[in-house]
Design a protein around this motif. Structure first.
Motif, PDB file in Angstrom:
ATOM      1  N   ARG A   1      21.962  36.837  17.455  1.00 25.14           N
ATOM      2  CA  ARG A   1      21.101  36.451  16.339  1.00 25.14           C
ATOM      3  C   ARG A   1      20.547  35.043  16.546  1.00 25.14           C
ATOM      4  NH1 ARG A   1      22.481  37.389   9.914  1.00 25.14           N
ATOM      5  NH2 ARG A   1      20.548  36.484   9.066  1.00 25.14           N
TER       6      ARG A   1
ATOM      7  N   LYS B   1      16.641  34.004  17.197  1.00 26.70           N
ATOM      8  CA  LYS B   1      16.017  33.021  16.321  1.00 26.70           C
ATOM      9  C   LYS B   1      15.415  31.877  17.137  1.00 26.70           C
ATOM     10  CE  LYS B   1      16.748  29.954  12.403  1.00 26.70           C
ATOM     11  NZ  LYS B   1      17.711  29.331  11.460  1.00 26.70           N
TER      12      LYS B   1
ATOM     13  N   GLU C   1      11.629  30.916  16.952  1.00 25.64           N
ATOM     14  CA  GLU C   1      11.183  29.588  16.550  1.00 25.64           C
ATOM     15  C   GLU C   1      10.109  29.048  17.484  1.00 25.64           C
ATOM     16  OE1 GLU C   1      15.229  27.938  14.304  1.00 25.64           O
ATOM     17  OE2 GLU C   1      14.924  27.581  16.449  1.00 25.64           O
TER      18      GLU C   1
ATOM     19  N   GLN D   1      21.404  42.463  15.704  1.00 26.22           N
ATOM     20  CA  GLN D   1      21.515  41.013  15.595  1.00 26.22           C
ATOM     21  C   GLN D   1      20.226  40.312  16.026  1.00 26.22           C
ATOM     22  OE1 GLN D   1      24.082  39.313  14.160  1.00 26.22           O
ATOM     23  NE2 GLN D   1      24.780  41.366  13.645  1.00 26.22           N
TER      24      GLN D   1
ATOM     25  N   LEU E   1      17.694  40.574  13.296  1.00 23.03           N
ATOM     26  CA  LEU E   1      18.014  39.613  12.241  1.00 23.03           C
ATOM     27  C   LEU E   1      17.579  38.207  12.636  1.00 23.03           C
ATOM     28  CD1 LEU E   1      21.572  40.818  11.148  1.00 23.03           C
ATOM     29  CD2 LEU E   1      19.465  40.936   9.791  1.00 23.03           C
ATOM     30  N   GLY E   2      17.791  37.857  13.913  1.00 24.92           N
ATOM     31  CA  GLY E   2      17.381  36.544  14.390  1.00 24.92           C
ATOM     32  C   GLY E   2      15.873  36.356  14.335  1.00 24.92           C
TER      33      GLY E   2
ATOM     34  N   GLU F   1      13.905  37.912  12.270  1.00 28.13           N
ATOM     35  CA  GLU F   1      13.562  37.828  10.848  1.00 28.13           C
ATOM     36  C   GLU F   1      13.882  36.440  10.286  1.00 28.13           C
ATOM     37  OE1 GLU F   1      14.091  42.545   9.624  1.00 28.13           O
ATOM     38  OE2 GLU F   1      15.772  41.164   9.380  1.00 28.13           O
ATOM     39  N   ASP F   2      14.965  35.831  10.788  1.00 34.07           N
ATOM     40  CA  ASP F   2      15.293  34.462  10.377  1.00 34.07           C
ATOM     41  C   ASP F   2      14.158  33.502  10.744  1.00 34.07           C
ATOM     42  OD1 ASP F   2      17.783  35.270   9.447  1.00 34.07           O
ATOM     43  OD2 ASP F   2      18.847  34.671  11.271  1.00 34.07           O
ATOM     44  N   ALA F   3      13.659  33.659  11.982  1.00 35.33           N
ATOM     45  CA  ALA F   3      12.584  32.782  12.461  1.00 35.33           C
ATOM     46  C   ALA F   3      11.286  33.027  11.691  1.00 35.33           C
ATOM     47  CB  ALA F   3      12.361  32.995  13.953  1.00 35.33           C
TER      48      ALA F   3
ATOM     49  N   LYS G   1      11.061  34.048   8.581  1.00 31.81           N
ATOM     50  CA  LYS G   1      11.218  33.456   7.242  1.00 31.81           C
ATOM     51  C   LYS G   1      11.092  31.932   7.295  1.00 31.81           C
ATOM     52  CE  LYS G   1      14.465  33.126   3.375  1.00 31.81           C
ATOM     53  NZ  LYS G   1      15.810  33.542   2.851  1.00 31.81           N
ATOM     54  N   ASP G   2      11.832  31.315   8.231  1.00 31.11           N
ATOM     55  CA  ASP G   2      11.812  29.851   8.318  1.00 31.11           C
ATOM     56  C   ASP G   2      10.444  29.316   8.749  1.00 31.11           C
ATOM     57  OD1 ASP G   2      14.436  29.969   7.593  1.00 31.11           O
ATOM     58  OD2 ASP G   2      15.248  29.459   9.557  1.00 31.11           O
TER      59      ASP G   2
END
Length: 311
Positions: free
Chosen positions: A141, A145, A149, A175, A178-179, A181-183, A185-186
């Motif tokens: 993850r 991310k 990024e 995973q 999810l990583g 998706e984290d990037a 969102k951020d």
């Protein structure tokens, strides 16, 4: 022993570990079960494992690969065969994080040390099977991310992206999604679509071509492995959009080096795949030698790779 710079291996110790005396008396036999050998990542892994066998000289390697990334039955059959052959250890990169738990439990009950590398087995499935297993490997993850990024920085807020997912049954695929998706969102990116291509190059080529038809304004692609990223790049070239769509991947296989250099890919994540199985084998032999299991999650290295890292 730490074999070079490693990235992933999950260790499951057999409930009845092989006694140290047996380990010393004969060369232990290690059964290596990989995923698709059509994937350059696993071809390199096999080469690394063979070199490791020759270098150590104190164990015998038996290696099995799948025909495709979804050929789960071949992995299950390989485990069952290794149980019948009474190998000392099984080292496996599972294609499905749940389906491989029952046969691996049977191997453990037969006194075989099992090392799960590359993809973590499912925690719920392990709990249901009544086994407590360690994991040594990367934070997929966090790695995804990290690549995401880099894409977010390149595109800026509002950048329109899609995700090409790995095999839905594999923990590392989940995973990495999810990583990404984290990037997203951020970085305040806009996700247009997310579909699986089961880790496969040609399937990714087709899946992304369809995505591009539905969303001609795509600006970035997050591919969960490099084999799929290669298929995406081919689809971009076929659509005449080279240089207009940024692509990130995961694995840092040799095939993406020229793509990074030519700026056809923005970034990938290195898992040091050629050393991965070798490290897992070292861990299995270590468990056999001392008769004690490893516990918990030991995180291993990952590295973002961009065109600046390619010579």
């Amino acid at each position: 022993m730490k074999f070079g710079k490693i990235i992933a291996a999950g260790v499951l110790a057999a409930s009845l570990a092989m006694p140290a005396a047996s380990f010393a008396a004969d060369k232990p036999v290690v059964g290596l079960v990989m995923k698709s050998l059509a994937n350059e990542f696993f071809k390199n892994m096999l080469e690394g494992a063979k070199a490791h066998e020759a270098k150590r000289g104190d164990y015998k390697l038996k290696a099995v690969g799948m025909q495709s990334e979804t050929d789960i039955e071949t992995q299950i059959n390989a485990v069952e065969s290794f149980i019948t052959e009474k190998v000392n250890a099984i080292v496996i990169a599972p294609a499905d994080s749940r389906a491989l738990v029952p046969p691996l439990k049977r191997a453990m009950e037969a006194g075989i040390t099992v090392v799960n590398f590359d993809v973590a087995l499912d925690e719920k499935a392990k709990k249901e099977a009544g086994v407590e297993l360690a994991f040594v490997g990367p934070d997929n993850r966090a790695g995804a991310k990290m690549a995401g990024e880099a894409l977010a920085k390149k595109l800026g807020e509002g950048g329109k992206v899609v995700i090409i997912e790995g095999n839905p049954g594999a923990d590392n695929a989940a995973q990495r999604k999810l990583g990404f998706e984290d990037a997203i969102k951020d970085g305040k990116l806009k996700l247009l679509d997310s579909r699986t291509a089961h880790w496969e190059t040609e399937e990714a080529n087709s899946v992304f071509a369809n995505m591009l038809t539905a969303h001609p304004d795509i600006q970035g692609v997050m591919a969960a492995n490099d084999s799929m990223a290669v298929g995406v790049v081919k689809a971009i070239e076929a659509a005449g959009k080279t240089g207009k769509i940024e692509v990130i991947g995961f694995d840092n296989i040799p095939a993406v080096q020229p793509l990074l250099k030519e700026k056809k890919m923005l970034a990938t994540v290195d898992q040091f795949g050629q050393q991965m199985a070798a490290n897992a084998i070292d861990k299995a032999l270590g468990v056999l030698a001392v008769g004690a299991p490893l516990k918990g999650w030991v995180k291993t290295d990952i590295k973002l790779v961009t065109s600046d890292d390619v010579k």
